[in-house]
Design an enzyme around this catalytic site. Structure first.
Site, PDB file in Angstrom:
ATOM      1  N   SER A   1      39.212  32.554  43.471  1.00 32.96           N
ATOM      2  CA  SER A   1      40.656  32.669  43.678  1.00 32.96           C
ATOM      3  C   SER A   1      41.238  31.576  44.554  1.00 32.96           C
ATOM      4  O   SER A   1      42.421  31.261  44.440  1.00 32.96           O
ATOM      5  CB  SER A   1      41.005  34.044  44.245  1.00 32.96           C
ATOM      6  OG  SER A   1      40.200  34.345  45.355  1.00 32.96           O
TER       7      SER A   1
ATOM      8  N   HIS B   1      41.459  36.229  37.845  1.00 35.74           N
ATOM      9  CA  HIS B   1      42.216  35.005  37.553  1.00 35.74           C
ATOM     10  C   HIS B   1      41.910  34.412  36.183  1.00 35.74           C
ATOM     11  O   HIS B   1      42.529  33.421  35.793  1.00 35.74           O
ATOM     12  CB  HIS B   1      41.968  33.959  38.642  1.00 35.74           C
ATOM     13  CG  HIS B   1      42.452  34.411  39.972  1.00 35.74           C
ATOM     14  ND1 HIS B   1      43.772  34.329  40.353  1.00 35.74           N
ATOM     15  CD2 HIS B   1      41.807  34.999  40.996  1.00 35.74           C
ATOM     16  CE1 HIS B   1      43.904  34.831  41.560  1.00 35.74           C
ATOM     17  NE2 HIS B   1      42.722  35.251  41.975  1.00 35.74           N
TER      18      HIS B   1
ATOM     19  N   LYS C   1      48.369  39.975  37.994  1.00 34.25           N
ATOM     20  CA  LYS C   1      48.408  38.509  37.935  1.00 34.25           C
ATOM     21  C   LYS C   1      48.964  38.095  36.574  1.00 34.25           C
ATOM     22  O   LYS C   1      50.151  38.238  36.342  1.00 34.25           O
ATOM     23  CB  LYS C   1      47.036  37.962  38.276  1.00 34.25           C
ATOM     24  CG  LYS C   1      46.803  38.211  39.769  1.00 34.25           C
ATOM     25  CD  LYS C   1      45.467  37.937  40.321  1.00 34.25           C
ATOM     26  CE  LYS C   1      45.507  38.212  41.827  1.00 34.25           C
ATOM     27  NZ  LYS C   1      44.304  38.819  42.348  1.00 34.25           N
TER      28      LYS C   1
END
Ligand SMILES: *Cc1c(COP(=O)(O)O)cnc(C)c1O
Length: 386
Positions: A178, A206, A238
């Site tokens: 990250s 991610h 996200k």
């Protein structure tokens, strides 16, 4: 009560340039955000596909509030598990090519719940040093023996596995790291897990949405099935632009987590409307591959430009593009300069990252324009970063 002198503690934090404060955002997330009435180009969010304020996602949320109300009323095992939660879990399982999925209220809770739910004293957990804090914390509260290997160093991991006399071992790694944006050697991890009869867990917070043909993440990109990566975790807040997280894996894994994951059992289910909104963003993620293509082209544009400026980039082809500055002071002064020029980037300091690798964490999104990326590069050029 000297031990409880809170203001002395705060002064200490300030002296080390580690004081953190929040900025208040007005209005929605997007390529631009508003703070104190001023508009900023936003290169700090994880809304990689630009779905956090998509009109179809917002409309699904509103419709679901009409149908389901706001609060879920209780935890999943009491009466909080709605038709929307259930349907999203089935769709996430199909999306990731796993038998089942289980939705948690946050990624932090998912990671605590899984690791501490599956391991206890006498077991062993092996983690990359740069794993997300929630994975580290899950390992700590599990009570299992904790081994950490230097970032990406599978030779060291192999040694640790060979030395271990523990039978029940779990290897845990971020898929995309990250703060660095680089990727774990997943095939290497799969083979070490296989050789040492360990379980493997990958946190793809991610990679989901961004990687793989339909956005199913790093396991899709690398063609790794449920048997190879038995515990897959990813977040909804996200790329998918909503909130929450999920674990995907076998029928038995999910059933066991429903029995054992304390952060799942003892916490109120998320509002059904978040689930309904996520179902729509999941469809957009799969169908609108132009978002991934545009993102890839913006990433290339940023890297080319940054290399021309001589900035110190990392080996990342993901939307996370750190620029190493090397001290808390430099990070604070450059991010302040960027903010004066109406650009927001993440200012990442020690202890979030190792000392001397303090950095700007620039993140790109499909919602950015090429002109925004070009302006970011221009302002970085003027920021005397070296
Ligand atoms: C963001 C993140 C989490 C935590 O997810 P939340 O839903 O924000 O709690 C966990 N792991 C990684 C790698 C993350 O980046």
């Amino acid at each position: 009560m000297a031990a409880w002198d809170l203001s002395a503690q705060l002064d200490g934090i300030k002296q080390q340039q580690l004081y953190r404060s929040r900025q208040v955002i007005e209005g929605p997330q997007g390529a631009k955000v508003t703070i104190d009435g001023l508009s900023y180009d936003n290169f700090s969010s994880n809304d990689y596909l630009g779905l956090a304020n998509h009109p179809k996602v917002a409309a699904a949320f509103k419709r679901a509030v009409d149908d389901y109300g706001v609060g879920s009323g209780s935890a999943h095992l009491i009466c909080g598990h709605s038709r929307q939660h259930h349907a999203l879990e089935e769709e996430l399982a199909a999306f990731t090519g796993r038998e089942r999925a289980l939705v948690f209220a946050t990624g932090y809770m998912a990671n605590l719940g899984v690791i501490a739910g599956l391991l206890s004293k006498g077991d062993e957990v092996l983690q990359d040093k740069l794993n997300h804090a929630s994975l580290i914390d899950g390992g700590l509260i599990s009570g299992a023996r904790f081994r950490r290997y230097p970032h990406g160093n599978l030779t060291r991991l192999e040694q640790l596995l060979e030395q271990s006399t523990v039978e029940k071992k779990l290897i845990v790694s971020d898929g995309v790291f990250s703060m660095d944006g680089d990727q774990a050697d997943l095939k290497g991890l799969v083979s070490l897990a296989d050789k040492s009869a360990s379980m493997l867990m990958i946190d793809d917070a991610h990679g989901l949405g961004v990687m793989g043909e339909t956005g199913a993440g790093i396991v899709q990109q690398q063609g790794l099935n449920q048997q190879q990566v038995p515990i897959l975790m990813a977040t909804l807040g996200k790329s998918l632009g909503t909130a929450g997280a999920f674990i995907a894996g076998s029928e038995d894994l999910i059933e066991l987590l429903i029995q054992r994951a304390r952060s799942y059992i003892y916490s109120t289910a998320m509002p059904a409307a978040i689930m309904a909104a996520t179902r729509v963003s999941l469809q957009l993620c799969q169908q609108e591959s132009w978002r991934r293509e545009k993102l890839a082209s913006l990433i290339g544009r940023f890297r080319d430009g940054a290399e021309q400026l001589g900035l110190q980039l990392m080996s990342s082809d993901t939307p996370i593009q750190p620029v190493i500055l090397g001290s808390n002071e430099a990070v604070m002064s450059v991010s302040k300069y960027l903010k004066e020029n109406k650009i927001l980037v993440g200012a990442i300091r020690h202890p979030t990252v190792p000392k001397n690798t303090e950095r700007l964490r620039i993140t790109l999104s499909a919602s950015h324009s090429e002109a925004q990326v070009d302006r970011l590069l221009q302002v970085l050029e003027g920021a005397s970063v070296d």
